[in-house]
Every structure is written in C-alpha cells, then in structure tokens.
Design a protein around this motif. Structure first.
Motif, mmCIF file in Angstrom:
data_model
loop_
_atom_site.group_PDB
_atom_site.id
_atom_site.type_symbol
_atom_site.label_atom_id
_atom_site.label_comp_id
_atom_site.label_asym_id
_atom_site.label_seq_id
_atom_site.Cartn_x
_atom_site.Cartn_y
_atom_site.Cartn_z
ATOM 1 N N LEU A 136 0.862 -1.178 0.000
ATOM 2 C CA LEU A 136 0.000 0.000 0.000
ATOM 3 C C LEU A 136 0.894 1.223 0.000
ATOM 4 O O LEU A 136 1.913 1.248 0.698
ATOM 5 C CB LEU A 136 -0.874 -0.016 1.265
ATOM 6 C CG LEU A 136 -1.779 1.163 1.537
ATOM 7 C CD1 LEU A 136 -2.956 1.145 0.556
ATOM 8 C CD2 LEU A 136 -2.297 1.101 2.964
ATOM 9 N N SER A 137 0.531 2.240 -0.786
ATOM 10 C CA SER A 137 1.283 3.492 -0.756
ATOM 11 C C SER A 137 0.382 4.624 -1.195
ATOM 12 O O SER A 137 -0.624 4.407 -1.878
ATOM 13 C CB SER A 137 2.519 3.429 -1.656
ATOM 14 O OG SER A 137 2.132 3.338 -3.014
ATOM 15 N N GLY A 138 0.753 5.823 -0.783
ATOM 16 C CA GLY A 138 -0.003 6.996 -1.195
ATOM 17 C C GLY A 138 0.484 8.229 -0.470
ATOM 18 O O GLY A 138 1.299 8.159 0.446
ATOM 19 N N PRO A 139 -0.034 9.382 -0.910
ATOM 20 C CA PRO A 139 0.395 10.636 -0.293
ATOM 21 C C PRO A 139 -0.270 10.866 1.063
ATOM 22 O O PRO A 139 -1.432 10.503 1.262
ATOM 23 C CB PRO A 139 -0.046 11.697 -1.302
ATOM 24 C CG PRO A 139 -1.215 11.093 -2.001
ATOM 25 C CD PRO A 139 -0.935 9.612 -2.048
ATOM 26 N N LEU A 140 0.479 11.453 1.958
ATOM 27 C CA LEU A 140 -0.086 12.003 3.181
ATOM 28 C C LEU A 140 -0.557 13.407 2.817
ATOM 29 O O LEU A 140 0.108 14.095 2.030
ATOM 30 C CB LEU A 140 0.974 12.080 4.278
ATOM 31 C CG LEU A 140 1.598 10.760 4.706
ATOM 32 C CD1 LEU A 140 2.787 11.009 5.630
ATOM 33 C CD2 LEU A 140 0.566 9.876 5.376
ATOM 34 N N VAL A 141 -1.688 13.839 3.344
ATOM 35 C CA VAL A 141 -2.215 15.152 2.993
ATOM 36 C C VAL A 141 -2.414 16.010 4.236
ATOM 37 O O VAL A 141 -2.563 15.495 5.347
ATOM 38 C CB VAL A 141 -3.539 15.049 2.199
ATOM 39 C CG1 VAL A 141 -3.302 14.375 0.856
ATOM 40 C CG2 VAL A 141 -4.608 14.315 2.978
ATOM 41 N N GLY A 142 -2.418 17.310 4.001
ATOM 42 C CA GLY A 142 -2.639 18.265 5.075
ATOM 43 C C GLY A 142 -4.097 18.298 5.503
ATOM 44 O O GLY A 142 -4.946 17.551 4.990
ATOM 45 N N ASP A 143 -4.396 19.191 6.423
ATOM 46 C CA ASP A 143 -5.747 19.299 6.965
ATOM 47 C C ASP A 143 -6.787 19.667 5.918
ATOM 48 O O ASP A 143 -7.977 19.430 6.119
ATOM 49 C CB ASP A 143 -5.781 20.310 8.111
ATOM 50 C CG ASP A 143 -5.045 19.806 9.348
ATOM 51 O OD1 ASP A 143 -4.893 18.572 9.482
ATOM 52 O OD2 ASP A 143 -4.641 20.639 10.173
ATOM 53 N N ASP A 144 -6.361 20.228 4.788
ATOM 54 C CA ASP A 144 -7.319 20.552 3.728
ATOM 55 C C ASP A 144 -7.769 19.304 2.964
ATOM 56 O O ASP A 144 -8.665 19.352 2.137
ATOM 57 C CB ASP A 144 -6.759 21.589 2.765
ATOM 58 C CG ASP A 144 -5.536 21.118 1.986
ATOM 59 O OD1 ASP A 144 -5.134 19.937 2.115
ATOM 60 O OD2 ASP A 144 -4.976 21.938 1.240
ATOM 61 N N GLY A 145 -7.122 18.167 3.238
ATOM 62 C CA GLY A 145 -7.481 16.920 2.591
ATOM 63 C C GLY A 145 -6.982 16.788 1.168
ATOM 64 O O GLY A 145 -7.287 15.817 0.490
ATOM 65 N N LEU A 146 -6.197 17.750 0.700
ATOM 66 C CA LEU A 146 -5.730 17.763 -0.683
ATOM 67 C C LEU A 146 -4.234 17.959 -0.847
ATOM 68 O O LEU A 146 -3.619 17.321 -1.688
ATOM 69 C CB LEU A 146 -6.447 18.878 -1.474
ATOM 70 C CG LEU A 146 -7.959 18.781 -1.571
ATOM 71 C CD1 LEU A 146 -8.535 20.058 -2.171
ATOM 72 C CD2 LEU A 146 -8.363 17.573 -2.394
ATOM 73 N N SER A 147 -3.654 18.833 -0.086
ATOM 74 C CA SER A 147 -2.249 19.210 -0.270
ATOM 75 C C SER A 147 -1.315 18.138 0.259
ATOM 76 O O SER A 147 -1.338 17.809 1.453
ATOM 77 C CB SER A 147 -1.950 20.520 0.454
ATOM 78 O OG SER A 147 -2.802 21.538 0.000
ATOM 79 N N PRO A 148 -0.458 17.557 -0.611
ATOM 80 C CA PRO A 148 0.487 16.539 -0.155
ATOM 81 C C PRO A 148 1.489 17.111 0.856
ATOM 82 O O PRO A 148 2.008 18.205 0.671
ATOM 83 C CB PRO A 148 1.216 16.115 -1.431
ATOM 84 C CG PRO A 148 0.342 16.552 -2.548
ATOM 85 C CD PRO A 148 -0.364 17.774 -2.054
ATOM 86 N N VAL A 149 1.717 16.341 1.913
ATOM 87 C CA VAL A 149 2.706 16.720 2.918
ATOM 88 C C VAL A 149 3.725 15.608 3.149
ATOM 89 O O VAL A 149 4.626 15.744 3.971
ATOM 90 C CB VAL A 149 2.046 17.121 4.265
ATOM 91 C CG1 VAL A 149 1.166 18.350 4.097
ATOM 92 C CG2 VAL A 149 1.250 15.957 4.851
ATOM 93 N N GLY A 150 3.588 14.509 2.402
ATOM 94 C CA GLY A 150 4.503 13.399 2.559
ATOM 95 C C GLY A 150 3.957 12.157 1.878
ATOM 96 O O GLY A 150 3.035 12.234 1.066
ATOM 97 N N SER A 151 4.533 11.025 2.238
ATOM 98 C CA SER A 151 4.152 9.750 1.633
ATOM 99 C C SER A 151 4.159 8.657 2.686
ATOM 100 O O SER A 151 4.944 8.699 3.635
ATOM 101 C CB SER A 151 5.144 9.366 0.523
ATOM 102 O OG SER A 151 5.232 10.375 -0.457
ATOM 103 N N LEU A 152 3.301 7.668 2.489
ATOM 104 C CA LEU A 152 3.229 6.511 3.375
ATOM 105 C C LEU A 152 3.342 5.247 2.528
ATOM 106 O O LEU A 152 2.765 5.171 1.447
ATOM 107 C CB LEU A 152 1.892 6.492 4.117
ATOM 108 C CG LEU A 152 1.677 5.243 4.970
ATOM 109 C CD1 LEU A 152 1.260 5.633 6.355
ATOM 110 C CD2 LEU A 152 0.668 4.314 4.344
ATOM 111 N N PHE A 153 4.112 4.294 3.025
ATOM 112 C CA PHE A 153 4.258 2.994 2.370
ATOM 113 C C PHE A 153 4.071 1.892 3.398
ATOM 114 O O PHE A 153 4.577 1.995 4.515
ATOM 115 C CB PHE A 153 5.670 2.817 1.791
ATOM 116 C CG PHE A 153 6.028 3.768 0.703
ATOM 117 C CD1 PHE A 153 5.854 3.428 -0.631
ATOM 118 C CD2 PHE A 153 6.555 5.013 1.000
ATOM 119 C CE1 PHE A 153 6.200 4.304 -1.642
ATOM 120 C CE2 PHE A 153 6.900 5.895 -0.003
ATOM 121 C CZ PHE A 153 6.722 5.535 -1.326
#
Length: 94
Positions: free
Chosen positions: A40-57
């Motif tokens: 599983l992988s994908g972007p971590l997002v900020g409180d706005d639910g849209l802006s990438p702030v990192g990644s998780l794997f």
C-alpha cells in the motif's frame, strides 16, 4: 517482515514533488528490484485533505536494509522532496 515508511515533505517542495512524480511512480513500480513488495502506498495530505505533505508505504521485505535502500533511491528522496523519513517494523494482524 512488514514495514511502515513515513516520509515527510520539506517546506516549499510542491514544485519538486510535481516535477519528480512520474519518476517516483516508476520507482515504486520496480520495487521488486530492491527485494521489497509495496502492499500500500499513497500521499499524506494536510488538513485541507488535498495538499500533499509526505508519503506513506506499507512494505513487505526480507530485511530492513532493503527497505532503506528502496527509500533512499526514491526520486523524492534523491531530489529533496522528502526532508525526513522513518522506517518502522510492523506486525500485520488479520
């Protein structure tokens, strides 16, 4: 063994993230060349639910060294998108 990788973007790296996204995706698709399987992988997002702030794997690998190499060779790591990453062992329960 299973591992969780949390990689956090540095400040003002949105442009770099966009620029290196295609090569990052290509890197993830060839994970098996590093001896890891990305479950599983994908972007971590900020409180706005849209802006990438990192990644998780969520990764399965024979050893931590393979995960470290896979993470280190990711274009987001190589080109300074991520400012910090953590790798933790994970016990997957069903």
């Amino acid at each position: 063994m299973w591992y969780i990788v949390m990689a956090y973007d540095g400040p003002n790296t949105a442009g770099k993230r966009s620029e290196h996204y295609p090569s990052h995706k290509a890197h993830v698709r060839k994970a098996d060349e590093y001896g890891v399987a990305v479950f599983l992988s994908g972007p971590l997002v900020g409180d706005d639910g849209l802006s990438p702030v990192g990644s998780l794997f969520v990764i399965e690998a024979g050893n931590r060294g393979d995960v470290e190499e896979f993470n280190r060779e990711d274009p987001f790591s190589l080109y300074g998108v991520w400012c910090t990453s953590t790798i933790s062992g994970f016990i997957r329960k069903r």
